[in-house]
Design a protein around this motif. Sequence first.
Motif, mmCIF file in Angstrom:
data_model
loop_
_atom_site.group_PDB
_atom_site.id
_atom_site.type_symbol
_atom_site.label_atom_id
_atom_site.label_comp_id
_atom_site.label_asym_id
_atom_site.label_seq_id
_atom_site.Cartn_x
_atom_site.Cartn_y
_atom_site.Cartn_z
ATOM 1 N N GLY A 1 -0.104 25.588 1.501
ATOM 2 C CA GLY A 1 -0.042 25.186 2.893
ATOM 3 C C GLY A 1 -1.113 24.202 3.307
ATOM 4 O O GLY A 1 -1.339 23.994 4.500
ATOM 5 N N ARG A 2 -1.791 23.568 2.328
ATOM 6 C CA ARG A 2 -2.836 22.617 2.666
ATOM 7 C C ARG A 2 -2.207 21.382 3.322
ATOM 8 O O ARG A 2 -1.110 20.963 2.961
ATOM 9 N N PRO A 3 -2.895 20.770 4.267
ATOM 10 C CA PRO A 3 -2.356 19.544 4.863
ATOM 11 C C PRO A 3 -2.445 18.389 3.883
ATOM 12 O O PRO A 3 -3.396 18.292 3.098
ATOM 13 N N VAL A 4 -1.454 17.536 3.889
ATOM 14 C CA VAL A 4 -1.481 16.341 3.049
ATOM 15 C C VAL A 4 -1.343 15.121 3.952
ATOM 16 O O VAL A 4 -0.702 15.169 4.996
ATOM 17 N N LYS A 5 -1.975 14.036 3.547
ATOM 18 C CA LYS A 5 -1.869 12.805 4.313
ATOM 19 C C LYS A 5 -0.463 12.225 4.140
ATOM 20 O O LYS A 5 0.119 12.318 3.055
ATOM 21 N N PRO A 6 0.096 11.651 5.202
ATOM 22 C CA PRO A 6 1.417 11.020 5.051
ATOM 23 C C PRO A 6 1.292 9.779 4.175
ATOM 24 O O PRO A 6 0.712 8.764 4.583
ATOM 25 N N ARG A 7 1.784 9.875 2.966
ATOM 26 C CA ARG A 7 1.679 8.787 2.008
ATOM 27 C C ARG A 7 2.997 8.612 1.256
ATOM 28 O O ARG A 7 3.745 9.573 1.035
ATOM 29 N N VAL A 8 3.247 7.373 0.836
ATOM 30 C CA VAL A 8 4.429 7.031 0.049
ATOM 31 C C VAL A 8 3.968 6.366 -1.236
ATOM 32 O O VAL A 8 3.076 5.499 -1.210
ATOM 33 N N GLY A 9 4.538 6.771 -2.351
ATOM 34 C CA GLY A 9 4.353 6.076 -3.616
ATOM 35 C C GLY A 9 5.589 5.246 -3.879
ATOM 36 O O GLY A 9 6.674 5.792 -4.087
ATOM 37 N N LEU A 10 5.466 3.931 -3.826
ATOM 38 C CA LEU A 10 6.600 3.020 -3.976
ATOM 39 C C LEU A 10 6.526 2.312 -5.319
ATOM 40 O O LEU A 10 5.530 1.646 -5.622
ATOM 41 N N ARG A 11 7.576 2.446 -6.099
ATOM 42 C CA ARG A 11 7.665 1.727 -7.367
ATOM 43 C C ARG A 11 8.099 0.296 -7.100
ATOM 44 O O ARG A 11 9.061 0.049 -6.365
ATOM 45 N N LEU B 1 0.284 -8.090 -0.460
ATOM 46 C CA LEU B 1 0.496 -6.646 -0.530
ATOM 47 C C LEU B 1 -0.825 -5.910 -0.317
ATOM 48 O O LEU B 1 -0.912 -4.976 0.492
ATOM 49 N N ALA B 2 -1.861 -6.341 -1.013
ATOM 50 C CA ALA B 2 -3.157 -5.663 -0.924
ATOM 51 C C ALA B 2 -3.784 -5.816 0.460
ATOM 52 O O ALA B 2 -4.569 -4.956 0.886
ATOM 53 N N GLN B 3 -3.447 -6.883 1.178
ATOM 54 C CA GLN B 3 -4.042 -7.130 2.489
ATOM 55 C C GLN B 3 -3.374 -6.339 3.602
ATOM 56 O O GLN B 3 -3.921 -6.273 4.718
ATOM 57 N N ASP B 4 -2.234 -5.746 3.334
ATOM 58 C CA ASP B 4 -1.541 -4.982 4.372
ATOM 59 C C ASP B 4 -2.387 -3.752 4.735
ATOM 60 O O ASP B 4 -2.810 -3.011 3.844
ATOM 61 N N PRO B 5 -2.641 -3.516 6.027
ATOM 62 C CA PRO B 5 -3.516 -2.397 6.408
ATOM 63 C C PRO B 5 -2.958 -1.022 6.067
ATOM 64 O O PRO B 5 -3.710 -0.050 6.030
ATOM 65 N N ARG B 6 -1.663 -0.942 5.785
ATOM 66 C CA ARG B 6 -1.073 0.342 5.415
ATOM 67 C C ARG B 6 -1.379 0.716 3.965
ATOM 68 O O ARG B 6 -1.280 1.882 3.582
ATOM 69 N N VAL B 7 -1.740 -0.259 3.166
ATOM 70 C CA VAL B 7 -1.860 -0.066 1.719
ATOM 71 C C VAL B 7 -3.169 0.630 1.370
ATOM 72 O O VAL B 7 -4.237 0.262 1.854
ATOM 73 N N ARG B 8 -3.064 1.646 0.513
ATOM 74 C CA ARG B 8 -4.243 2.363 0.028
ATOM 75 C C ARG B 8 -4.549 2.040 -1.431
ATOM 76 O O ARG B 8 -5.689 2.142 -1.871
ATOM 77 N N GLN B 9 -3.541 1.672 -2.201
ATOM 78 C CA GLN B 9 -3.770 1.371 -3.623
ATOM 79 C C GLN B 9 -2.640 0.499 -4.140
ATOM 80 O O GLN B 9 -1.480 0.696 -3.786
ATOM 81 N N VAL B 10 -2.984 -0.488 -4.962
ATOM 82 C CA VAL B 10 -1.998 -1.320 -5.654
ATOM 83 C C VAL B 10 -2.299 -1.265 -7.143
ATOM 84 O O VAL B 10 -3.450 -1.438 -7.561
ATOM 85 N N ASN B 11 -1.276 -1.032 -7.923
ATOM 86 C CA ASN B 11 -1.438 -1.012 -9.379
ATOM 87 C C ASN B 11 -0.331 -1.871 -9.991
ATOM 88 O O ASN B 11 0.838 -1.492 -9.963
ATOM 89 N N GLY C 1 4.883 -2.150 -11.322
ATOM 90 C CA GLY C 1 3.716 -1.376 -10.914
ATOM 91 C C GLY C 1 4.086 -0.492 -9.736
ATOM 92 O O GLY C 1 5.260 -0.174 -9.523
ATOM 93 N N HIS C 2 3.087 -0.114 -8.944
ATOM 94 C CA HIS C 2 3.357 0.702 -7.764
ATOM 95 C C HIS C 2 2.338 0.422 -6.674
ATOM 96 O O HIS C 2 1.267 -0.162 -6.932
ATOM 97 N N VAL C 3 2.683 0.845 -5.469
ATOM 98 C CA VAL C 3 1.772 0.756 -4.339
ATOM 99 C C VAL C 3 1.790 2.093 -3.608
ATOM 100 O O VAL C 3 2.849 2.710 -3.460
ATOM 101 N N ILE C 4 0.635 2.563 -3.202
ATOM 102 C CA ILE C 4 0.517 3.767 -2.374
ATOM 103 C C ILE C 4 0.201 3.298 -0.955
ATOM 104 O O ILE C 4 -0.769 2.558 -0.748
ATOM 105 N N PHE C 5 1.022 3.709 0.015
ATOM 106 C CA PHE C 5 0.773 3.261 1.377
ATOM 107 C C PHE C 5 1.022 4.370 2.388
ATOM 108 O O PHE C 5 1.719 5.350 2.105
ATOM 109 N N ALA C 6 0.415 4.187 3.558
ATOM 110 C CA ALA C 6 0.585 5.109 4.675
ATOM 111 C C ALA C 6 1.690 4.557 5.569
ATOM 112 O O ALA C 6 1.520 3.491 6.162
#
Length: 423
Positions: free
Chosen positions: A334-344, A361-371, A393-398
């Motif tokens: 039941g731990r809270p998780v941040k609203p995040r999407v892993g997009l291929r 892609l990296a400059q978008d303020p929603r983006v947390r990680q780009v691989n 690759g993938h991008v993790i974003f809010a």
Amino acid sequence: MSGSPRVLVVGTTSDYIDWIRSAAPGRALFLTDPGIRRRAQEAPPDPSEEVLCDLTATTRVHEALEAHLRDRRMHLSGVACFDCESMALAAGIAAARGLPYPSVEAVGRCRDKYLSKKIWRQEGVRCPRAARVSSPDEAEAFSREAKGPIVLKPATGSGSELVFVCAGPDESRAAFTGIETGLVSRRGNRLYPAGASDAPGIIAEEYVEGEEYSCDVIIEKSGIGIIRLTRKIRSPRDPFGTTRGYVLIDALPPAVRMADLGRQLRDAAWALGVTSGICMADLILRGGDLFFLEMTPRPGGDCLPSLLREAAGIDILMMTLDVAEGRPVGIMQGRPVKPRVGLRLLAGRGGVVREIDWARLAQDPRVRQVNIIRKPADTIRMPPEDYDSWLLGHVIFAPSEDGPELPAQCDDMAGRLTVRMAS
């Protein structure tokens, strides 16, 4: 026991090796196929940390491992595996050395998508009805009997590779031939081992329409703990079964209680002979009913480890090593998780990469990680020829709460990656 203790990580990819070495220097010993090391973009580990060996030569693997442990004065404290094609080898090594790991037989039941469903149906675990098919005629007959869409796929394999949904007998015949051709071209690929008859292993199963989910769980004799629960994002433009991305969620829709999900996951794992370790499961929810598609004794891969680390602060690779060594692992339910999407990030067409630019892609303020895993001069081949190289690759974003629907946000995010192909 003398010597340095190491968790043996069997047959994983170079990016996972780099991740584990960075997170826990000196904790693991890697058993790696030379082809993986030749293609790696990451710096190689010290020779003391890695045994390079043809992983199809089982006897040679055991000999090379024994020699390495003796010469380097190491001993194994556990066995871990992150890749489907290496799990049987990991099970054999663990059994030979008296270390905890699912048995070779349990791994075989998980890897065979027909056998796992046959066992589940016998044990009352809900799953699609399935059958082995060895000819276009048998595929057509299953389609006629189903009186609805069916799915044809290799009996082993991973993800959406060579997976087809068929609306009727004619499509079933064509799909069988396509899979058969694809398996011939993949001969020698450890994901698709040939049987005694050297015939391709193909199964047909009823198509279950619904929302698809995946999860990671820790299986113990006393029960289970759910580590991750994600909803899959599909795209009508991609080949059937392609997962475009994942949304980390806290619970399934109200029709399914988490306690019921846990019980069903436990029953599914125990039915296959998996009584301990980390498992990944794929599920479809139709109405209030869960259908099991697949369960395998490893954590989910792809962009999921990065998504889980970013959104929940959980390093699933390190947790897998902890479980391999029998260390206690706490899971806060039941731990809270941040609203995040892993997009291929998937290529739109094949060719040779001339330029790949992810600055927007990296400059978008929603983006947390780009691989990004592709680079100029890489060759991209599209499905059904190749299901690996089209992954960029993938991008993790809010996701934006006040923005458009999630599929539109995924389109926008993917459109910020610029890929130019050589003419």
